[in-house]
Scaffold this active site. Structure first.
Site, PDB file in Angstrom:
ATOM      1  N   SER A  66       0.789  -1.184  -0.006  1.00 14.68           N
ATOM      2  CA  SER A  66       0.010  -0.037   0.087  1.00 14.68           C
ATOM      3  C   SER A  66       0.897   1.369   0.149  1.00 14.68           C
ATOM      4  CB  SER A  66      -0.722   0.158   1.224  1.00 14.68           C
ATOM      5  OG  SER A  66      -1.629  -1.119   1.357  1.00 14.68           O
TER       6      SER A  66
HETATM    7  N1  SAH Z   1      -0.582  -5.150   4.367  1.00 16.43           N
HETATM    8  C1  SAH Z   1       0.016  -5.668   2.714  1.00 16.43           C
HETATM    9  C2  SAH Z   1      -0.713  -4.864   1.735  1.00 16.43           C
HETATM   10  C3  SAH Z   1      -0.933  -6.314   0.790  1.00 16.43           C
HETATM   11  S1  SAH Z   1      -2.101  -6.247  -0.401  1.00 16.43           S
HETATM   12  C4  SAH Z   1       1.477  -4.982   2.805  1.00 16.43           C
HETATM   13  O1  SAH Z   1       1.756  -3.994   3.684  1.00 16.43           O
HETATM   14  O2  SAH Z   1       2.275  -5.134   1.957  1.00 16.43           O
HETATM   15  C5  SAH Z   1      -3.377  -7.060   0.218  1.00 16.43           C
HETATM   16  C6  SAH Z   1      -3.098  -8.355   0.463  1.00 16.43           C
HETATM   17  O3  SAH Z   1      -4.218  -9.151   0.839  1.00 16.43           O
HETATM   18  C7  SAH Z   1      -2.581  -9.332  -0.831  1.00 16.43           C
HETATM   19  O4  SAH Z   1      -1.244  -9.992  -0.322  1.00 16.43           O
HETATM   20  C8  SAH Z   1      -3.533 -10.422  -0.907  1.00 16.43           C
HETATM   21  O5  SAH Z   1      -2.988 -11.532  -1.430  1.00 16.43           O
HETATM   22  C9  SAH Z   1      -4.239 -10.491   0.506  1.00 16.43           C
HETATM   23  N2  SAH Z   1      -5.552 -11.017   0.732  1.00 16.43           N
HETATM   24  C10 SAH Z   1      -6.602 -10.930  -0.297  1.00 16.43           C
HETATM   25  N3  SAH Z   1      -7.536 -11.754   0.274  1.00 16.43           N
HETATM   26  C11 SAH Z   1      -7.302 -12.237   1.549  1.00 16.43           C
HETATM   27  C12 SAH Z   1      -7.656 -13.271   2.469  1.00 16.43           C
HETATM   28  N4  SAH Z   1      -9.121 -13.733   2.202  1.00 16.43           N
HETATM   29  N5  SAH Z   1      -7.178 -13.534   3.540  1.00 16.43           N
HETATM   30  C13 SAH Z   1      -5.732 -13.326   3.730  1.00 16.43           C
HETATM   31  N6  SAH Z   1      -5.187 -12.215   2.763  1.00 16.43           N
HETATM   32  C14 SAH Z   1      -6.068 -12.100   1.708  1.00 16.43           C
END
Ligand code: SAH
Length: 215
Positions: free
Chosen positions: A65
């Site tokens: 993000s």
């Molecule tokens: N917090 C992260 C942002 C990642 S983007 C950072 O700081 O880098 C959102 C993430 O959520 C992705 O990696 C995606 O694979 C994950 N995601 C999507 N659906 C999900 C679910 N149901 N449970 C766990 N993770 C999930």
């Protein structure tokens, strides 16, 4: 230094946007942003851009993000030293690392196996020993360590997952982007006021990757 100028930019952005209703983000949150080495959380070819205030691709169609959004979400849960926090969507591990500097323990769930493995190894290597990660569908939360003082959801859900509300302490806060896949979503701040009551506040229009579900 690149990281310091990123922090300045986030600070400036926060003054203009005032998404929290306050002029500035919490100073401890800003310190955490100034300490965590974001370049360690992105693929090598993205490292030149690591301290720009924007999201970056981390592979598998996912993104780390925008630093302002990470800081905003962290500020809104009002982190305290003794907090136990649940994060849904470990991704790169960056948001978990930002939280780890501010609270007692962070539990984080990631649904994509390769990202979960990389983030977990990265966090261990960088010495974030108060972060515990697991592979799974975060929609169901992580019952074992509940209730949580705060929950940070970093993927956009079509609705607020009821299991997450259940795993939030009374008085606890959850920050979550809610809305469809092909539209901007609303960043919602939810507070569990009693056993069966929550209040929500719309914070800002945001764009997150979707919360996917285990098949
Ligand atoms: N917090 C992260 C942002 C990642 S983007 C950072 O700081 O880098 C959102 C993430 O959520 C992705 O990696 C995606 O694979 C994950 N995601 C999507 N659906 C999900 C679910 N149901 N449970 C766990 N993770 C999930």
């Amino acid at each position: 230094m690149a990281r310091a100028s990123m922090v300045d930019e986030v600070h400036y952005y926060a003054t203009l946007a005032r998404d929290t209703g306050e002029e500035a983000l919490d100073e401890h949150v800003m310190q955490s942003l100034g300490t965590v080495e974001r370049h360690q959380f992105v693929p090598a070819h993205q490292q030149p851009f690591a301290y720009e205030n924007r999201p970056l691709p981390i592979g598998h169609g996912q993104t780390i993000s925008q630093p302002y959004i990470v800081a905003l979400m962290t500020d809104l849960i009002e982190p305290d030293h003794d907090f136990v926090v649940l994060e849904i969507g470990t991704g790169s591990g960056y948001q978990a690392a930002i939280l780890a500097k501010l609270v007692t323990h962070v539990y984080s769930i990631e649904i994509i196996e390769a990202l979960a493995a990389t983030a977990s190894a990265r966090l261990a290597h960088l010495g974030y020993d108060n972060v515990t990660t697991k592979l799974g569908d975060g929609y169901h939360g992580w019952e074992e360590h509940a209730p949580y003082d705060a929950i940070v959801v970093t993927a956009a859900a079509s609705h607020i997952p009821p299991p997450l509300v259940q795993q939030l302490k009374v008085g606890g806060r959850m920050i979550i982007p809610v809305g469809g896949r092909f539209m901007t979503q609303q960043l919602l701040l939810l507070e569990r006021t009693t056993d069966d009551e929550v209040i929500t506040r719309q914070i800002a229009a945001v764009r997150f990757v979707p919360l996917t579900r285990e098949r």
